[in-house]
Write a protein that holds these residues in place. Sequence first.
Motif: not given
Length: 192
Positions: A48-54
């Motif tokens: 799982f890769s969590v992407v929160q960086n705009p």
Amino acid sequence: MSETMKTILGRRSVRKFLSEQIAETELENILQAGRVRPSGMNGQPWHFSVVQNPALLSKINEATRTMMMKSGIPAMKERAQAPGFCVYYQAPTLIVVSGDPRSITYQFDCTLALGTMFLAAESLEIGSCWIYGAAAALAAEENHGLARELAVPEGFIVQVCGAFGYPDGRRSPPPRAGRGRSRISADRSGSG
């Protein structure tokens, strides 16, 4: 009706999110739900890769737009050309699920892991939406560098993506029974 059934029957795709990031404890609960779901031979072949960086979300959006423009599918091209196109509907979190193809069930396991995360999010009053376009773009050969930025392990293949965030507005009503291609067949004769 049990709370579990209410969650399952109440879940809808959300396509309008608040900009507020989901709480870390809620994100951990969502990821934990994906981690503990059953998998073929308990292989757990997912990452799982969590992407929160705009900035990284923007790169994923642009890679998806490019793929859709080149797809040859008029509806995809039209959507990609729309003003303000955002494949993940401006959700503050995108979860990318990649799988290890050495497992014979990795595609199913990754898909069910994301589905379980959707239900966990619903139980926490967090909206979610299946994001096919981003998964297809990230799995493409030309975007392997971007997948590496997401820490997708070497040899793994991006399978599915989901957008997560607090819903902005009212939820859609449940679909009418019999709509679509959903069918159920069962032998309920009791003889076996």
